[in-house]
Enzyme design. Sequence first.
Site, mmCIF file in Angstrom:
data_model
loop_
_atom_site.group_PDB
_atom_site.id
_atom_site.type_symbol
_atom_site.label_atom_id
_atom_site.label_comp_id
_atom_site.label_asym_id
_atom_site.label_seq_id
_atom_site.Cartn_x
_atom_site.Cartn_y
_atom_site.Cartn_z
ATOM 1 N N LYS A 3 0.857 -1.187 0.000
ATOM 2 C CA LYS A 3 0.000 0.000 0.000
ATOM 3 C C LYS A 3 0.895 1.240 0.000
ATOM 4 C CE LYS A 3 -0.483 -0.313 5.045
ATOM 5 N NZ LYS A 3 -1.428 -0.430 6.165
ATOM 6 N N GLY A 35 5.082 -8.164 -7.719
ATOM 7 C CA GLY A 35 4.057 -8.548 -8.674
ATOM 8 C C GLY A 35 3.869 -7.488 -9.747
ATOM 9 N N ASP A 36 2.831 -7.659 -10.561
ATOM 10 C CA ASP A 36 2.649 -6.747 -11.689
ATOM 11 C C ASP A 36 2.347 -5.318 -11.249
ATOM 12 O OD1 ASP A 36 0.178 -7.419 -10.687
ATOM 13 O OD2 ASP A 36 -0.727 -7.903 -12.616
ATOM 14 N N GLY A 37 1.575 -5.162 -10.161
ATOM 15 C CA GLY A 37 1.274 -3.819 -9.682
ATOM 16 C C GLY A 37 2.515 -3.099 -9.203
ATOM 17 N N THR A 52 4.443 -13.739 -7.108
ATOM 18 C CA THR A 52 3.030 -13.607 -6.794
ATOM 19 C C THR A 52 2.445 -14.996 -6.630
ATOM 20 O OG1 THR A 52 0.837 -13.038 -7.654
ATOM 21 C CG2 THR A 52 2.562 -13.359 -9.277
ATOM 22 N N ILE A 53 1.701 -15.195 -5.555
ATOM 23 C CA ILE A 53 1.054 -16.488 -5.389
ATOM 24 C C ILE A 53 -0.030 -16.685 -6.438
ATOM 25 C CG2 ILE A 53 1.538 -16.520 -2.914
ATOM 26 C CD1 ILE A 53 -1.452 -15.970 -2.432
ATOM 27 N N ASP A 54 -0.538 -15.586 -7.001
ATOM 28 C CA ASP A 54 -1.610 -15.691 -7.999
ATOM 29 C C ASP A 54 -1.118 -16.201 -9.348
ATOM 30 O OD1 ASP A 54 -3.315 -14.661 -6.106
ATOM 31 O OD2 ASP A 54 -3.211 -12.615 -6.860
ATOM 32 N N ARG A 105 -6.450 -12.950 -6.677
ATOM 33 C CA ARG A 105 -7.011 -11.598 -6.795
ATOM 34 C C ARG A 105 -7.913 -11.457 -8.020
ATOM 35 N NH1 ARG A 105 -2.574 -7.303 -7.680
ATOM 36 N NH2 ARG A 105 -2.669 -8.304 -9.731
ATOM 37 N N ARG A 143 0.225 -17.617 1.914
ATOM 38 C CA ARG A 143 1.394 -16.762 1.699
ATOM 39 C C ARG A 143 2.591 -17.194 2.543
ATOM 40 N NH1 ARG A 143 0.727 -12.442 -1.313
ATOM 41 N NH2 ARG A 143 -1.323 -11.510 -1.628
#
Length: 364
Positions: free
Chosen positions: A77, A114-116, A138-140, A184, A288
């Site tokens: 964040k 991750g991508d973000g 990323t776990i996703d 997500r 995670r």
Amino acid sequence: MKRIGLLTSGGDCAGLNAALRAVYARAHHGYGWTVVGIRNGTAGLMERPVQAEELDDRALSSDLLRLGGTILGTTNKGNPFKFPMEDGSFVDRSNEVIEGYRKLNLDALIMIGGDGSMAIIRKLAKQGNIPLVAIPKTIDNDIGATETSIGFETAVQAATSALDHLQPTAASHSRVMVLELMGRDAGHIALWAGIAGGADVILIPEIPYKLSAVCEKLEQLKKRGRNFALVVVAESVKTETGEAVTAVHGGGAGATRTYGGIGQYIGEEIARLTGAETRVTVLGHVQRGGTPEPGDRVIASAFGVHAVDLIAEKRYDRMVGWNNRRVVDVPIEDAIRAAQTVDPQGELVTAARGLGISFGDSIA
């Protein structure tokens, strides 16, 4: 001598410390460089003094291979381009991050995220002329241009283990067990764990479902003499009417809204429509944490070494990845252009249907 910075950004996962270890090993002992670990991602670069320290041979400890999370800390964040203030306003603190990088006298930066996070830090790198190399985690497993990312295998293992534990109690009490998993905007964890754990129904955001089809599948199992069922649902699946189920964490400008609660919705609807006794388990952050699986340790190690080699070759603005059983590298822009979601016509979905697993769009 080169000085390279290293930070983790975004949500944590298993295998990050293995990547940190590999970066230090290759940079310090392979090239004689100094590695500066930046604490808490971009948040550490906004602090004054900057929160960072030079890594030493303690970073070579094999204990790091087994340790989950990240010893550097991370943040998911506080976007520096739109940083939330206590009064509810937002300010651009990107120049503070770049200034923090300059204060460390670094020649290049390796980020693991991750991508973000990649999109944000790449923007910072462009603005501040920072040589950047990225390592995907990323776990996703939704980052493009790589077949797998750090953290995915361990998350799937945790989810599969949960199904292994739920099946005996489901059979003992004649219940429908609903397991809500992270994911997500992609259903990779649910798909992989659902196949590995013997799920009867897998609900993922890429495939629209009908509760009637889910219930028909459960009734079919009952007619065959089965007294229980396992239903896996990814957290980003919406209600049948298309509404996202979310929860708010924290308060004020720093409040965040995340997915969570779709499992309870699915469980209640199954109970209402079929009369079956249902129980819902939300696995959450268990996916995670924990000891990294071997695959995550190996991939993270290979990624870390290759990332340092890219800096040595002065090949910046690239992300390392894994394709066709080897480490590759691609432009970061290509990797984050589009999320790598589950292909509804892909091999694994086809295999799952062949096993009799329903995705809620048909009985299967």
